[in-house]
Design a protein around this motif. Sequence first.
Motif, short mmCIF file in Angstrom:
data_model
loop_
_atom_site.label_atom_id
_atom_site.label_comp_id
_atom_site.label_asym_id
_atom_site.label_seq_id
_atom_site.Cartn_x
_atom_site.Cartn_y
_atom_site.Cartn_z
N LYS A 2 41.99 47.89 39.64
CA LYS A 2 41.31 46.72 40.18
C LYS A 2 42.27 45.55 40.36
O LYS A 2 42.30 44.92 41.41
CB LYS A 2 40.15 46.32 39.27
CG LYS A 2 39.38 45.12 39.76
CD LYS A 2 38.21 44.81 38.86
CE LYS A 2 37.45 43.60 39.39
NZ LYS A 2 36.29 43.29 38.59
N ASN A 3 43.07 45.28 39.34
CA ASN A 3 44.01 44.16 39.42
C ASN A 3 45.04 44.36 40.52
O ASN A 3 45.41 43.41 41.21
CB ASN A 3 44.71 43.95 38.07
CG ASN A 3 43.76 43.41 37.02
OD1 ASN A 3 42.73 42.84 37.33
ND2 ASN A 3 44.11 43.61 35.77
N GLU A 4 45.49 45.58 40.71
CA GLU A 4 46.48 45.87 41.75
C GLU A 4 45.89 45.64 43.14
O GLU A 4 46.54 45.04 44.01
CB GLU A 4 46.97 47.32 41.62
CG GLU A 4 48.01 47.68 42.64
CD GLU A 4 48.46 49.13 42.54
OE1 GLU A 4 49.28 49.55 43.37
OE2 GLU A 4 48.00 49.85 41.63
N ILE A 5 44.66 46.08 43.35
CA ILE A 5 44.00 45.89 44.65
C ILE A 5 43.82 44.40 44.92
O ILE A 5 44.15 43.91 46.01
CB ILE A 5 42.65 46.64 44.69
CG1 ILE A 5 42.91 48.14 44.68
CG2 ILE A 5 41.83 46.22 45.91
CD1 ILE A 5 41.67 48.99 44.46
N ARG A 45 35.01 49.42 47.18
CA ARG A 45 34.04 48.59 46.46
C ARG A 45 34.74 47.39 45.80
O ARG A 45 34.26 46.26 45.85
CB ARG A 45 33.30 49.41 45.41
CG ARG A 45 32.22 48.66 44.68
CD ARG A 45 31.53 49.50 43.59
NE ARG A 45 31.30 50.88 43.97
CZ ARG A 45 30.27 51.32 44.72
NH1 ARG A 45 29.40 50.48 45.15
NH2 ARG A 45 30.13 52.59 45.01
N ILE A 46 35.90 47.61 45.21
CA ILE A 46 36.66 46.54 44.58
C ILE A 46 37.05 45.49 45.62
O ILE A 46 36.92 44.28 45.40
CB ILE A 46 37.91 47.09 43.85
CG1 ILE A 46 37.49 47.94 42.66
CG2 ILE A 46 38.85 45.97 43.42
CD1 ILE A 46 38.61 48.79 42.06
N ALA A 47 37.52 45.94 46.78
CA ALA A 47 37.91 45.01 47.85
C ALA A 47 36.71 44.21 48.34
O ALA A 47 36.82 43.00 48.57
CB ALA A 47 38.55 45.78 49.00
N ILE A 48 35.57 44.86 48.48
CA ILE A 48 34.36 44.16 48.93
C ILE A 48 33.93 43.13 47.88
O ILE A 48 33.61 41.99 48.21
CB ILE A 48 33.21 45.15 49.22
CG1 ILE A 48 33.57 46.05 50.40
CG2 ILE A 48 31.90 44.41 49.48
CD1 ILE A 48 32.64 47.23 50.60
#
Length: 134
Positions: A2-5, A45-48
């Motif tokens: 998540k943090n990397e994205i 989903r993380i990006a959204i």
Amino acid sequence: MKNEIIFNLIKVHQRIEDACKIAGRNPADVQLLLATKTVPAEKIRIAIQAGETLMGENKMQELRDKDYELKNLPVERHFIGHLQTNKVKDVLKYVTCIQSLDRLSLADELHKQLKNQNRTFRCFCSGQYFLRRK
């Protein structure tokens, strides 16, 4: 993951802002389209959730599968790859724009389907093919 994205998205948006500053453009006028080809739904989903709202797919099956997995999230989808004429009707269920209108037969089928549905649609045309036609 998540943090990397999120970190990568921040870097991309900073590069967009820097480029806009150099070009004298307003960054609010620029949209980032995430090409989500082969990207798993959990990463999308993380990006959204981080605020991205524009995704691009180039395969009908991935488009359908990801729409199902991400159906309750606020995202606009574009079709960004070569589109087969026989897939137009299916693609129209999931996208708000086709960015790869590259031949007259595809334009004809798109027009036919949209006329049947009494709706309009945004698309980008590849001028190379249309310029060669007489």
